[in-house]
Design a protein around this motif. Structure first.
Motif, PDB file in Angstrom:
ATOM      1  N   ALA A  18      18.205 -58.367  -5.754  1.00 33.81           N
ATOM      2  CA  ALA A  18      18.374 -57.629  -7.015  1.00 33.81           C
ATOM      3  C   ALA A  18      17.719 -58.373  -8.174  1.00 33.81           C
ATOM      4  N   GLU A  19      17.832 -59.693  -8.167  1.00 31.13           N
ATOM      5  CA  GLU A  19      17.203 -60.510  -9.199  1.00 31.13           C
ATOM      6  C   GLU A  19      15.683 -60.409  -9.093  1.00 31.13           C
ATOM      7  N   ARG A  20      15.152 -60.465  -7.871  1.00 32.78           N
ATOM      8  CA  ARG A  20      13.704 -60.374  -7.661  1.00 32.78           C
ATOM      9  C   ARG A  20      13.159 -59.058  -8.202  1.00 32.78           C
ATOM     10  N   ARG A  21      13.837 -57.977  -7.898  1.00 28.96           N
ATOM     11  CA  ARG A  21      13.374 -56.665  -8.364  1.00 28.96           C
ATOM     12  C   ARG A  21      13.417 -56.564  -9.887  1.00 28.96           C
ATOM     13  N   LEU A  22      14.422 -57.161 -10.498  1.00 31.18           N
ATOM     14  CA  LEU A  22      14.505 -57.184 -11.962  1.00 31.18           C
ATOM     15  C   LEU A  22      13.283 -57.869 -12.557  1.00 31.18           C
ATOM     16  N   TRP A  23      12.940 -59.050 -12.037  1.00 27.73           N
ATOM     17  CA  TRP A  23      11.813 -59.798 -12.586  1.00 27.73           C
ATOM     18  C   TRP A  23      10.482 -59.115 -12.310  1.00 27.73           C
ATOM     19  N   LEU A  24      10.322 -58.545 -11.144  1.00 28.54           N
ATOM     20  CA  LEU A  24       9.086 -57.827 -10.859  1.00 28.54           C
ATOM     21  C   LEU A  24       8.925 -56.634 -11.787  1.00 28.54           C
ATOM     22  N   ASP A  25      10.029 -55.987 -12.096  1.00 29.19           N
ATOM     23  CA  ASP A  25       9.997 -54.818 -12.970  1.00 29.19           C
ATOM     24  C   ASP A  25       9.630 -55.195 -14.396  1.00 29.19           C
ATOM     25  N   HIS A  26      10.149 -56.318 -14.906  1.00 30.56           N
ATOM     26  CA  HIS A  26       9.969 -56.663 -16.314  1.00 30.56           C
ATOM     27  C   HIS A  26       8.894 -57.702 -16.576  1.00 30.56           C
ATOM     28  N   SER A  65      24.028 -64.269 -16.553  1.00 32.55           N
ATOM     29  CA  SER A  65      23.274 -65.414 -16.057  1.00 32.55           C
ATOM     30  C   SER A  65      21.871 -65.409 -16.649  1.00 32.55           C
ATOM     31  N   ALA A  66      21.050 -66.353 -16.235  1.00 35.63           N
ATOM     32  CA  ALA A  66      19.742 -66.563 -16.857  1.00 35.63           C
ATOM     33  C   ALA A  66      18.873 -65.320 -16.858  1.00 35.63           C
ATOM     34  N   SER A  67      18.967 -64.502 -15.826  1.00 37.28           N
ATOM     35  CA  SER A  67      18.065 -63.358 -15.702  1.00 37.28           C
ATOM     36  C   SER A  67      18.352 -62.240 -16.697  1.00 37.28           C
ATOM     37  N   CYS A  68      19.418 -62.366 -17.475  1.00 42.66           N
ATOM     38  CA  CYS A  68      19.662 -61.359 -18.519  1.00 42.66           C
ATOM     39  C   CYS A  68      18.517 -61.327 -19.529  1.00 42.66           C
ATOM     40  N   TRP A  69      17.732 -62.419 -19.586  1.00 40.50           N
ATOM     41  CA  TRP A  69      16.629 -62.500 -20.540  1.00 40.50           C
ATOM     42  C   TRP A  69      15.352 -61.827 -20.032  1.00 40.50           C
ATOM     43  N   ALA A  70      15.324 -61.348 -18.793  1.00 42.77           N
ATOM     44  CA  ALA A  70      14.081 -60.827 -18.209  1.00 42.77           C
ATOM     45  C   ALA A  70      13.383 -59.773 -19.076  1.00 42.77           C
ATOM     46  N   PRO A  71      14.098 -58.797 -19.682  1.00 40.97           N
ATOM     47  CA  PRO A  71      13.392 -57.803 -20.489  1.00 40.97           C
ATOM     48  C   PRO A  71      12.666 -58.390 -21.701  1.00 40.97           C
ATOM     49  N   LEU A  72      13.106 -59.554 -22.185  1.00 41.92           N
ATOM     50  CA  LEU A  72      12.410 -60.216 -23.293  1.00 41.92           C
ATOM     51  C   LEU A  72      11.357 -61.183 -22.774  1.00 41.92           C
ATOM     52  N   VAL A  73      11.716 -62.024 -21.803  1.00 37.60           N
ATOM     53  CA  VAL A  73      10.794 -63.041 -21.305  1.00 37.60           C
ATOM     54  C   VAL A  73       9.529 -62.408 -20.731  1.00 37.60           C
ATOM     55  N   GLY A  74       9.667 -61.253 -20.107  1.00 34.94           N
ATOM     56  CA  GLY A  74       8.508 -60.566 -19.572  1.00 34.94           C
ATOM     57  C   GLY A  74       7.508 -60.146 -20.621  1.00 34.94           C
ATOM     58  N   ARG A  75       7.901 -60.191 -21.894  1.00 32.06           N
ATOM     59  CA  ARG A  75       7.027 -59.811 -23.006  1.00 32.06           C
ATOM     60  C   ARG A  75       6.528 -61.025 -23.790  1.00 32.06           C
ATOM     61  N   LEU A  76       6.730 -62.219 -23.250  1.00 24.21           N
ATOM     62  CA  LEU A  76       6.332 -63.439 -23.952  1.00 24.21           C
ATOM     63  C   LEU A  76       5.342 -64.252 -23.112  1.00 24.21           C
ATOM     64  N   PRO A  77       4.167 -63.702 -22.830  1.00 26.09           N
ATOM     65  CA  PRO A  77       3.225 -64.404 -21.945  1.00 26.09           C
ATOM     66  C   PRO A  77       2.641 -65.675 -22.542  1.00 26.09           C
ATOM     67  N   SER A 203      21.131 -46.311 -20.197  1.00 27.25           N
ATOM     68  CA  SER A 203      20.893 -45.572 -18.954  1.00 27.25           C
ATOM     69  C   SER A 203      19.427 -45.195 -18.768  1.00 27.25           C
ATOM     70  N   ARG A 204      18.566 -45.582 -19.692  1.00 28.63           N
ATOM     71  CA  ARG A 204      17.159 -45.195 -19.576  1.00 28.63           C
ATOM     72  C   ARG A 204      16.513 -45.909 -18.385  1.00 28.63           C
ATOM     73  N   PRO A 205      15.481 -45.286 -17.801  1.00 29.51           N
ATOM     74  CA  PRO A 205      14.853 -45.855 -16.593  1.00 29.51           C
ATOM     75  C   PRO A 205      14.388 -47.291 -16.751  1.00 29.51           C
ATOM     76  N   ALA A 206      13.968 -47.686 -17.952  1.00 28.61           N
ATOM     77  CA  ALA A 206      13.450 -49.042 -18.155  1.00 28.61           C
ATOM     78  C   ALA A 206      14.501 -50.106 -17.869  1.00 28.61           C
ATOM     79  N   LEU A 207      15.779 -49.740 -17.945  1.00 26.14           N
ATOM     80  CA  LEU A 207      16.845 -50.718 -17.708  1.00 26.14           C
ATOM     81  C   LEU A 207      17.566 -50.498 -16.375  1.00 26.14           C
ATOM     82  N   ALA A 208      17.025 -49.640 -15.521  1.00 23.31           N
ATOM     83  CA  ALA A 208      17.699 -49.356 -14.243  1.00 23.31           C
ATOM     84  C   ALA A 208      17.824 -50.617 -13.385  1.00 23.31           C
TER      85      ALA A 208
END
Length: 308
Positions: A18-26, A65-77, A203-208
């Motif tokens: 589940a964590e892997r899919r979150l990071w791949l998505d974001h 946990s740490a992965s709660c930041w994925a939606p932001l970290v994925g936007r900070l290349p 509930s939007r798809p971006a946060l599924a």
């Protein structure tokens, strides 16, 4: 191998998926994992690392946990993002050193900072993580160059606990609630609406994948029980006093949701008035405001650190 060990391995594997899919998505890729020993807390914690550039050190709230930041970290290349998984959260081991909660936070950050190859340009924190980072600053002034806080630091002057969360912080009651109730995907969604997030927006798809990961965190790891136990140890002596906060002499920047149920705009202005030179940006959102508007959160980080 015993049945319980097999079950634990299976739960870990399902959580990691589940964590892997979150990071791949974001973020399009998974972060690297590193473990850091914390002698004072007599444990070790998991660090997730992603990207290249100046280091940002992230500290999450709870129970999460740490992965709660994925939606932001994925936007900070443009940054090397290092995310602390606090003791007892996600896959990190619980702390065995029984410090006071405030001392716990100061030791956690101090020992992770000492383990980094270079100092971060900023610590980025949220909720209980912001409280712990403020505790670190008061114990070790000036070690961190600047702090970026997302949402209301809980606890802090002017903050409150939403009534729906109070029973889970009472010793004995919290364990009873965990035994009697089954955590579901709807429980995750309800948790975020209690924190001030719009149910439809969450509930939007971006946060599924985020909600699926969070449900896995709550059901497949002991994060919830561990953090509720830590929160139940908070005592009056752990409070951040206004006079102490006024002594902080390091840049602090706040990105705060107007709908934050731990403390809205009035709480935000009260807290930031205590910290000389702090800056406040109010936005539409709840307690974890980068979930409501990731582009605005990214812009906030980039503007604060421009010309750092």
């Amino acid at each position: 191998m015993t049945t319980s060990a097999t079950s634990a391995q299976q739960a870990r594997a399902r959580y990691l998926e589940a964590e892997r899919r979150l990071w791949l998505d974001h973020a399009g890729r998974e972060p690297e994992t590193r473990w850091v020993e914390l002698p004072t807390l007599r444990t070790r914690v998991r660090l997730l690392e992603l990207g290249e550039g100046p280091t940002l050190l992230f500290l999450h709230g709870g129970p999460t946990s740490a992965s709660c930041w994925a939606p932001l970290v994925g936007r900070l290349p443009g940054f090397r993002c290092v995310l602390i998984e606090r003791p007892g959260c996600g896959l990190s081991e619980p702390a065995r050193g029984r410090l006071g909660v405030r001392e716990h936070g100061a030791a956690l950050l101090a020992e992770v900072l000492a383990a980094l190859p270079e100092p971060p340009v900023a610590v980025v924190a949220s909720s209980f993580g912001s409280y712990l980072s403020l505790a670190h600053e008061l114990a070790h002034p000036g070690v961190v160059a600047r702090y970026l806080h997302f949402g209301c630091p809980a606890p802090s002057p002017g903050s409150r606990v939403p009534s729906a969360f109070v029973p889970s912080m009472i010793p004995g009651v919290n364990s009873l609630l965990r035994r009697l109730g089954t955590w579901t995907a709807d429980s995750s969604l309800r948790n975020f609406t209690v924190m001030g997030h719009d149910r439809e927006a969450m509930s939007r798809p971006a946060l599924a994948s985020f909600l699926r990961w969070y449900t896995a965190l709550m059901t497949l790891t002991p994060t919830r029980a561990n953090d509720q136990g830590l929160f139940a140890r908070i005592r009056p002596r752990d409070a951040l006093r206004p006079a102490q906060l006024s002594s902080a002499d390091v840049p602090m920047h706040f990105f705060w949701g107007r709908g934050d149920t731990f403390g809205g705009e009035r709480s935000a202005r009260r807290l930031t008035s205590l910290i000389a030179g702090s800056e406040l940006l109010m936005v539409d959102g709840g307690h974890l405001p980068w979930l409501d508007d990731p582009p605005a959160a990214r812009e906030f980080v980039e503007q604060v650190l421009d010309g750092r």
